[in-house]
Scaffold this active site. Sequence first.
Site, short mmCIF file in Angstrom:
data_model
loop_
_atom_site.label_atom_id
_atom_site.label_comp_id
_atom_site.label_asym_id
_atom_site.label_seq_id
_atom_site.Cartn_x
_atom_site.Cartn_y
_atom_site.Cartn_z
N LYS A 192 10.27 28.05 4.41
CA LYS A 192 8.81 28.22 4.42
C LYS A 192 8.28 28.36 3.00
CE LYS A 192 6.29 28.92 7.56
NZ LYS A 192 5.36 28.04 8.33
N TYR A 204 14.76 30.47 7.44
CA TYR A 204 13.33 30.32 7.76
C TYR A 204 12.48 30.69 6.55
CZ TYR A 204 8.78 31.20 9.93
OH TYR A 204 7.44 31.20 10.23
#
Length: 390
Positions: free
Chosen positions: A154, A150
Site C-alpha cells: 500500500k 499489505y
Amino acid sequence: QSPTRQKPKALVTGGGGYFGFSLGSGLVRLGLSVVLLDLHQPKWELPNGAVFVQSDIRDGAALYRACEGVDCVFHVASYGMSGPEKLQKEQIESINIGGTKQVIEVCIRRCVPRLVYTSTVNVAFGGEPIEQGDEDTVPYFPLEKHVDHYSRTKAIADRLTLAANGTPLSGGGVLRTCVLRPPGIYGPEEQRHLPRVAGLFYSGGQFGDPTAQMNWVHVHNLVQAHLLAAEALTASRDYIASGQAYYINDGESINIFEWMSPLFEKLGYSQPWIRVPTSLVYLAATMMEYLHLALRPVCSFPPLLTRSEVWSITVTHTFRIHKAREQLGYVPGKFTFAESVDRYVQTWPRQHSNPGLLKLLLILGIFFSLILLSYFPDPCLRWLSKGRHH
C-alpha cells in the site's frame, strides 16, 4: 455548487466491497453515473444510476473499456488487509502494486483527469508509536521494515499515485491525483476487519498497553472525504488537493477496549479472562504465520492473528486531520460504535459461534510460543527484537 455535480461519470474500483459500494452510492446521490468495478458481486442492491462491471483491476483491457467517459477514478480495490490474506505475498503484490499501475496507465490512456486513491495509515505506521502525527511530520515507514505485505505494498501504491500527479494525458491536460489515508473503517455493514478484532477480544485475550490510543473512521465520514477530495482536484478549487496526501478519521483518539465495550456488554462479556504480555502474543502470531504458510499446501489453517494486527491493537498510533479540514473542507460527522452494535450482534453467532475454540487456539499459540522461547531463546529474542525495534 459542487463541481462533481457537473461531471457525468465516475468509476470505483473495489466497488463490490463495503466501502467501495458505499462510496458509489454516495456518488449516485450526487447525480453522477457510476461504474462499480470488482471481481466480486456486491451484496447489496445497485442504486439507480450505478452499473456493476465484474472484472479484475489487473485486466487492462476490461478496465480501459469500463473507463469510457469517466471523469474521475476512485481506486479503492486492494488485497491482504486482514486475516490469512495478509500472508499471500504474490497476490498482494500483484493486486496492490500491479493493479495500481494498471489504474494509473488506463487513466492516462483514457484521459481521465482525476484519480483518488484509498491508501491507509499503515504507510506510516509499522509498530512504532505515533501520537497525533500529520502529513508533514510523519514519513513513510521504511519499506523493508514492514512485517506485513499489505502495508508495504500500500505504501508503494501510495507513492506511485502521488508520483503520477501531473502526468500528461494522451488527449491533452494532466492527471491530478491525491491519496487518502484512513485507519480501520466501521459502520453497520462492515464485516471484515472490526469483527476480526472483536473476535480476538471475545476469545478472552487482552494484551498490550490498556491505554493505547488509535483512530477509526465511520464509513459515512470516509465517503465524505473522498467526495471532497475529488472536488478539490478540479479547477474551481484551484487543484488544491493535487499531489497531496490526507489522513482521514473521525477526529477522535480512542482506546479500543473502551470503544468496543458496548458490544461486549451486549454479548454479556465484560472483562478479559487473562492479560498476556504483548511480546508473547507477538511471538505466538509469528509462529501462527509460519505454521499457516507451512500447512497451506495441505490444509487451511487461518492464523488467529498476525504480527501486524498485534501492533495495530497494542501500539498507540493517532493522526491529526487538520490538513483535510483546512484544504478539503472535511467535517467529520459524530458517530459512535455503539450505534452499530445491534447489527454486529445479529451477525455475531454466525461468525464467532465457538468462542471456546478461539480461547483454545489462543492458549495453544501461547503455550507453543513458550516452548519455542525455552528451547530456542536466541532466535525467538531476535524475532521479538526485530518486531519491536525493526
